[in-house]
Scaffold this motif. Sequence first.
Motif, PDB file in Angstrom:
ATOM      1  N   SER A 238       0.844  -1.199   0.000  1.00 33.69           N
ATOM      2  CA  SER A 238       0.000   0.000   0.000  1.00 33.69           C
ATOM      3  C   SER A 238       0.872   1.239   0.000  1.00 33.69           C
ATOM      4  CB  SER A 238      -0.924   0.021   1.223  1.00 33.69           C
ATOM      5  OG  SER A 238      -0.169   0.042   2.415  1.00 33.69           O
ATOM      6  N   VAL A 239       0.316   2.327  -0.534  1.00 27.98           N
ATOM      7  CA  VAL A 239       0.993   3.620  -0.531  1.00 27.98           C
ATOM      8  C   VAL A 239       0.474   4.415   0.658  1.00 27.98           C
ATOM      9  CG1 VAL A 239       1.422   5.761  -1.782  1.00 27.98           C
ATOM     10  CG2 VAL A 239       1.258   3.580  -3.028  1.00 27.98           C
ATOM     11  N   VAL A 240       1.368   4.733   1.590  1.00 26.62           N
ATOM     12  CA  VAL A 240       0.966   5.503   2.764  1.00 26.62           C
ATOM     13  C   VAL A 240       0.752   6.961   2.387  1.00 26.62           C
ATOM     14  CG1 VAL A 240       1.641   6.227   5.083  1.00 26.62           C
ATOM     15  CG2 VAL A 240       2.199   3.919   4.282  1.00 26.62           C
ATOM     16  N   GLY A 241       1.618   7.487   1.532  1.00 30.65           N
ATOM     17  CA  GLY A 241       1.456   8.862   1.084  1.00 30.65           C
ATOM     18  C   GLY A 241       2.787   9.553   0.901  1.00 30.65           C
ATOM     19  N   SER A 242       2.702  10.828   0.569  1.00 33.45           N
ATOM     20  CA  SER A 242       3.911  11.622   0.390  1.00 33.45           C
ATOM     21  C   SER A 242       4.601  11.839   1.725  1.00 33.45           C
ATOM     22  CB  SER A 242       3.553  12.977  -0.236  1.00 33.45           C
ATOM     23  OG  SER A 242       4.643  13.870  -0.149  1.00 33.45           O
ATOM     24  N   MET A 243       5.920  11.848   1.705  1.00 33.43           N
ATOM     25  CA  MET A 243       6.675  12.079   2.933  1.00 33.43           C
ATOM     26  C   MET A 243       6.493  13.503   3.451  1.00 33.43           C
ATOM     27  SD  MET A 243       8.152   9.760   4.589  1.00 33.43           S
ATOM     28  CE  MET A 243       9.166  10.842   5.583  1.00 33.43           C
ATOM     29  N   ALA A 244       5.900  14.370   2.647  1.00 33.23           N
ATOM     30  CA  ALA A 244       5.674  15.740   3.114  1.00 33.23           C
ATOM     31  C   ALA A 244       4.479  15.834   4.052  1.00 33.23           C
ATOM     32  CB  ALA A 244       5.458  16.669   1.920  1.00 33.23           C
ATOM     33  N   SER A 245       3.643  14.788   4.090  1.00 30.71           N
ATOM     34  CA  SER A 245       2.433  14.847   4.911  1.00 30.71           C
ATOM     35  C   SER A 245       2.685  14.293   6.305  1.00 30.71           C
ATOM     36  CB  SER A 245       1.310  14.046   4.251  1.00 30.71           C
ATOM     37  OG  SER A 245       1.565  12.654   4.354  1.00 30.71           O
ATOM     38  N   GLU A 246       1.902  14.793   7.282  1.00 31.83           N
ATOM     39  CA  GLU A 246       2.029  14.308   8.660  1.00 31.83           C
ATOM     40  C   GLU A 246       1.607  12.861   8.763  1.00 31.83           C
ATOM     41  OE1 GLU A 246       1.934  13.517  12.731  1.00 31.83           O
ATOM     42  OE2 GLU A 246       0.300  13.203  11.344  1.00 31.83           O
ATOM     43  N   ARG A 247       0.641  12.454   7.938  1.00 34.04           N
ATOM     44  CA  ARG A 247       0.141  11.078   7.996  1.00 34.04           C
ATOM     45  C   ARG A 247       1.280  10.084   7.802  1.00 34.04           C
ATOM     46  NH1 ARG A 247      -4.779   9.026   9.809  1.00 34.04           N
ATOM     47  NH2 ARG A 247      -5.028   6.921   8.998  1.00 34.04           N
ATOM     48  N   ALA A 248       2.143  10.366   6.832  1.00 31.44           N
ATOM     49  CA  ALA A 248       3.262   9.473   6.578  1.00 31.44           C
ATOM     50  C   ALA A 248       4.249   9.483   7.738  1.00 31.44           C
ATOM     51  CB  ALA A 248       3.967   9.881   5.282  1.00 31.44           C
ATOM     52  N   VAL A 249       4.449  10.659   8.335  1.00 29.50           N
ATOM     53  CA  VAL A 249       5.410  10.778   9.428  1.00 29.50           C
ATOM     54  C   VAL A 249       4.938   9.994  10.649  1.00 29.50           C
ATOM     55  CG1 VAL A 249       6.530  12.392  11.001  1.00 29.50           C
ATOM     56  CG2 VAL A 249       6.276  12.982   8.604  1.00 29.50           C
ATOM     57  N   SER A 250       3.641  10.090  10.995  1.00 33.09           N
ATOM     58  CA  SER A 250       3.148   9.329  12.142  1.00 33.09           C
ATOM     59  C   SER A 250       3.134   7.834  11.831  1.00 33.09           C
ATOM     60  CB  SER A 250       1.751   9.805  12.547  1.00 33.09           C
ATOM     61  OG  SER A 250       0.827   9.660  11.490  1.00 33.09           O
ATOM     62  N   GLU A 251       2.972   7.469  10.564  1.00 33.52           N
ATOM     63  CA  GLU A 251       3.018   6.057  10.182  1.00 33.52           C
ATOM     64  C   GLU A 251       4.408   5.475  10.454  1.00 33.52           C
ATOM     65  OE1 GLU A 251       0.700   2.875   8.862  1.00 33.52           O
ATOM     66  OE2 GLU A 251       0.070   4.961   8.896  1.00 33.52           O
TER      67      GLU A 251
END
Length: 779
Positions: A238-251
């Motif tokens: 799965s794609v968590v998202g762009s590293m610029a987003s907080e969602r990816a950082v908390s993941e």
Amino acid sequence: MPRPPKSSADAPTRASAPPRLGDALPSREDLLAWLARNPGAAGKRDIARAFGITGSAKIALKHLLRDLESEGVVEKRRKRLAPTGMLAQVFVADVTRRDPDGELLAVPDEWDEDERGPAPLVLVLAEPRVRRAGPKPPAAGVGDRLLLRLSEAEVELPEGVTHAARIVRVLERQPAAALGIVRLEPDGGARIVPIDKKSRELIVGSGDLGDAQDGDLVAVDLLRSGGRLGLSRAKVRSVVGSMASERAVSEIALHVHKIPHVFPASVLVEAEACRPVTGKGREDWRHLPLITIDPHDAKDHDDAVHAVADDDPANPGGVVVTVAIADVAHYVQTGSALDREALHRGNSVYFPDRVVPMLPERISTDLCSLREKEDRPALAVRMVFAAGGRKLRHSFHRILMRSAAKLAYAQAQAAIDGRVDDKTDVLVEGVLKPLWAAYEVLKKGRAAREPLDLDLPERKILLKPDGTVDRVIVPERLDAHKLIEEFMIQANVAAAETLEAHRVPLLYRIHDIPSEEKVTALKEFLSTLDIKLAARGGLRPSNFNAILAKVADTPKAGLVNEVVLRSQAQAEYNPANLGHFGLNLRRYAHFTSPIRRYADLIVHRALIRALKMGDDGLPEAMDAKLEAIGAEISACERRAMAAERETIDRLIARWLMDRIGASFAAKISGVTKSGLFVRLDETGADGFVPAATLGDDYYVYDQVTHAMIGSRTGETHRLGDVVEVKLVEAQPFAGALRFEILSEGSYDKVMGRKRLAAAQARQIRGAPKRGRVGPPRRS
């Protein structure tokens, strides 16, 4: 009967010198060996009893133990002594590898190598073969997190292994997927750069890449091992998202710290099967105007409050305070899938963009959330206080309630300050003013108690709609915050007192007195500021408060608050009561947040059992398991704190990547041999200045004054100094920022030479290292 002749240990001695050691005392070697064999019963009385030490010989024993502690040979834990570097009786560990015989080897999950030396290696003993009813528990493997109990080894320990332990519980299974950053290759495939620095890169074929783009954070499944030399192949799950987003950082934080965040199907099925509570068997308190006061963005509301002046003529000026807490124990039954998952998680984890809850939303934000104008089950405590703030009595009740209003902290504070809105206009006179009047009474009791009063503002990240950082703020601390905090503290104390009175086991929230080593280090540091730590008659929070008051509103205030914080022990959960040093309370338990803390759920069940309020109380079979549960959820709490802190660090590092080369105002927040830690005034972000970049000099680290001193120039950079720094590197994956110092240090040549000479002398003597900078402790 004639007295026996006095031994040399009984002879009178001068106050300035310890008594001579008599024949009744054990040798240092025998004592250390006994401490290693008896870590759970190593108080001074236990030692005296074990070696037959009686009478005035106990004074000599006291001096011997004090000498061993000051030399760093033994350390005190919960009023028990153990050889330095020894593990607690029950602890959490990660399985790292197998030995040549195939046996599992583990290292403690929480071990400060800077303060305690290299982490010990633990042999995980195989379970004895016994017949057990029910399904066989899963075997542990490499990568698992275990709750272990120290045990005697039946065989000789392998080389390098210092302890043996048996499994109490497997806490975490080896993750099925890895996280990494996509780096596209010219052939259409990609490489995955793992978030875990210990792991190797992975290869992904073009057909296994899915919709992932260059730079995306992805979860991948391992397809085939690449062996010793080749890289392993993987497929994007799965794609968590762009590293610029907080969602990816908390993941990343969830993955690195192995925080469970997906509820098993069995747990969700149980949660969805729960139904709203009726009032049967409960006291009906729906007429009482209890209100919730929470952050404006809170999704769950597990505490409600009410206060009124006491109408008892015998208690003039007194108040009656009611705290109602969501009755989670009604829905989460001991041993159920919901209960097992809640224990597994230990607590909710809070990130800037989301909450990883301990309980599913059906429970946490619906059935157990004290919603406005809706009937909800609760466990309530009604407390009566005298005008001077002393609690006179209290009682617990299992009730049905209906919240009269849901308010935010700022909203409630504004109403009290005269700025009402449509909701608070009708609440000011009958609800809010009595609450604030009760708080004024409780403040008197708090002032008399004198808890530790540190001033350490906490930063908060505000996000944009796209999940990236907007700005970093330090929220104002309002009286509304302090009111709720003090009401909750009193409710927690009442819970502990009730359970003690009924002799029902519980998990206390304990906070031990600072260790002798840390207090000595603090005294040495304060002496460099011409401040003395007075502690006649025993160390109390008021001793620290006196120091903090001296430096309040001075440039030294932040520095001294930080150093006092570092001298404190870490709070934890334990069925053995040590009191709470920071709050200056003899008994304290967490009762007020069962939606987000498993310890509170245990206390709720214990109260239900003690007061015979239902058949869903704490089973007696759980009593023997409380020590292990306390160790497990204490580890979960530390894990959550680390994940939350690292997520903020990564977010800010990502946010500041566009400002490399910019200069910032900062303070030196830590000093080590390898360099300086700095904290930016603008954002509260932490960064590092390597010692090699400080200037044209060789700098000596002085651990007492927390300073780096130039050996030729005497230039000094000291903890708390105001500096200007330039950002030279930002690493968002690691959450690391590297700076250079632009401003010069201080040049007090006389004091600089004295400090330098003292620091060099201490290095020659091999003075012990001090602990590194750590996060604020939770109460």
